[in-house]
Design a protein around this motif. Structure first.
Motif, PDB file in Angstrom:
ATOM      1  N   ILE A 115       0.825  -1.197   0.000  1.00 45.80           N
ATOM      2  CA  ILE A 115       0.000   0.000   0.000  1.00 45.80           C
ATOM      3  C   ILE A 115       0.867   1.257   0.000  1.00 45.80           C
ATOM      4  O   ILE A 115       1.838   1.360   0.765  1.00 45.80           O
TER       5      ILE A 115
ATOM      6  N   LYS B 190      -3.745   3.664  -1.427  1.00 42.52           N
ATOM      7  CA  LYS B 190      -4.101   2.679  -2.449  1.00 42.52           C
ATOM      8  C   LYS B 190      -2.902   1.780  -2.750  1.00 42.52           C
ATOM      9  O   LYS B 190      -1.756   2.156  -2.488  1.00 42.52           O
TER      10      LYS B 190
ATOM     11  N   ASP C 119      -5.822  -7.850  -3.770  1.00 44.46           N
ATOM     12  CA  ASP C 119      -6.477  -7.080  -2.710  1.00 44.46           C
ATOM     13  C   ASP C 119      -7.884  -7.622  -2.455  1.00 44.46           C
ATOM     14  O   ASP C 119      -8.327  -8.595  -3.096  1.00 44.46           O
TER      15      ASP C 119
ATOM     16  N   THR D 193      -1.260   7.680  -0.591  1.00 43.85           N
ATOM     17  CA  THR D 193      -2.558   7.639  -1.271  1.00 43.85           C
ATOM     18  C   THR D 193      -3.539   6.674  -0.617  1.00 43.85           C
ATOM     19  O   THR D 193      -4.747   6.774  -0.839  1.00 43.85           O
TER      20      THR D 193
END
Length: 325
Positions: free
Chosen positions: A91, A97, A120, A95
């Protein structure tokens, strides 16, 4: 069986005996020196032998897309192992993400977890959805629930190829079938892509050589005395609406691909024997533009442009001059 050792790719290495091999993991299978379909599909698509050899020595890294496909296969055929080897991707703290599969952080994370699948939570939910929809395909479910069916089975086979001089050259081949019911002689291979429509899957099949894969595996199954199988693909959509559609290769296309594979294998096998991998010839040749990139002319326009000289307009200055006496 042949008395002489079949040609392998690369030339050196221990070739497994002909037959059906169960419980062969992916690294072991990849280590077999036999010809895989991926070893010669570039030549089938017009690339020179030099590109074939280069790709063998530079295998592609796993990406988010390939991990999804591997995860779906593992969920279908090795459910206990699926829960053990699936880990989340790294990750990006700034962000929140996951890093992209082309980033250094992603590659380092993958290298630090060999044998694991980076997926994920969204990817896991998609895999479970596709799993449910795959089992709604009646013929696949019939083979999937049959205890006699073979799952993720490896094939080792020797193909006899006739050279231009009439001699027989044996080539060691291999294949890995997702699901194969030997009593029905029906085999399955699962593909993931964005769209499972006929046109979209046809384009992807042509790009990645699925038609050659189906033919090559079928040639191997025939060699193992099971006859030509009913080889099916399941096209599974990675994006909405997540449809799962079965496809098969026609007999006409199988015959064409079979001939092309034998012709190509002879070329690549000869390169192995000679230890020579020629590239593209440097001789000048016509530039072949795919027809769909060329402007379209009517028949009248074509002949007018190729047979009639362009009209020459009179220069107004000389037009007013009198003709010489």
């Amino acid at each position: 069986m042949t008395e002489t050792k079949p040609i392998a790719f690369p030339f050196d290495g221990d070739i497994p005996a002909e037959g059906i091999w169960e419980d062969v993991d992916e690294p072991t299978y990849r280590g077999w020196p036999s010809f895989a379909q991926s070893d010669f599909k570039d030549h089938l698509n017009g690339e020179p032998p030099a590109k074939v050899d280069w790709r063998r020595q530079h295998p592609k890294r796993d990406t988010e897309s390939t991990y999804l496909g591997t995860g779906l296969h593992t969920c279908l055929f090795e459910q206990k192992r699926f829960e053990q080897i699936v880990i989340p991707p790294p990750i990006n703290k700034s962000t929140g993400k996951p890093y992209g599969d082309d980033t250094k952080a992603y590659k380092e994370h993958a290298d630090a977890h060999p044998g694991c699948i980076l997926i994920d939570e969204d990817g896991i939910r998609l895999i479970k959805l596709l799993y449910e929809r795959i089992l709604k395909i009646p013929e696949f479910r019939e083979d999937y629930e049959d205890p006699e069916s073979l799952r993720e089975v490896a094939l080792s086979f020797y193909l006899p190829l006739r050279t231009p001089t009439g001699a027989i050259l044996w080539v060691a081949g291999k294949g890995r079938v997702d699901l194969w019911n030997t009593s029905r002689n029906r085999a399955w291979d699962i593909k993931t892509l964005d769209s499972a429509t006929e046109s979209a899957f046809g384009l992807q099949a042509g790009k990645y050589g699925y038609h050659y894969q189906a033919t090559y595996y079928s040639m191997g199954i025939e060699r193992l005395d099971f006859g030509q199988p009913d080889f099916r693909f399941l096209a599974c959509e990675k994006i909405p609406t997540h449809q799962v559609v079965p496809y098969y290769l026609t007999k006409e296309d199988y015959t064409t691909c079979n001939f092309a594979i034998q012709r190509t294998l002879l070329v690549v096998a000869e390169c192995c024997i000679q230890r020579s991998w020629p590239g593209v010839s440097t001789e000048p040749r016509p530039l072949r533009i795919p027809r769909h990139f060329m402007p379209k002319l009517t028949e009248a326009e074509y002949f007018a442009s190729t047979t009639q000289p362009a009209p020459i307009e009179e220069d107004p200055i000389f037009a007013e001059e009198e003709a010489p006496a």
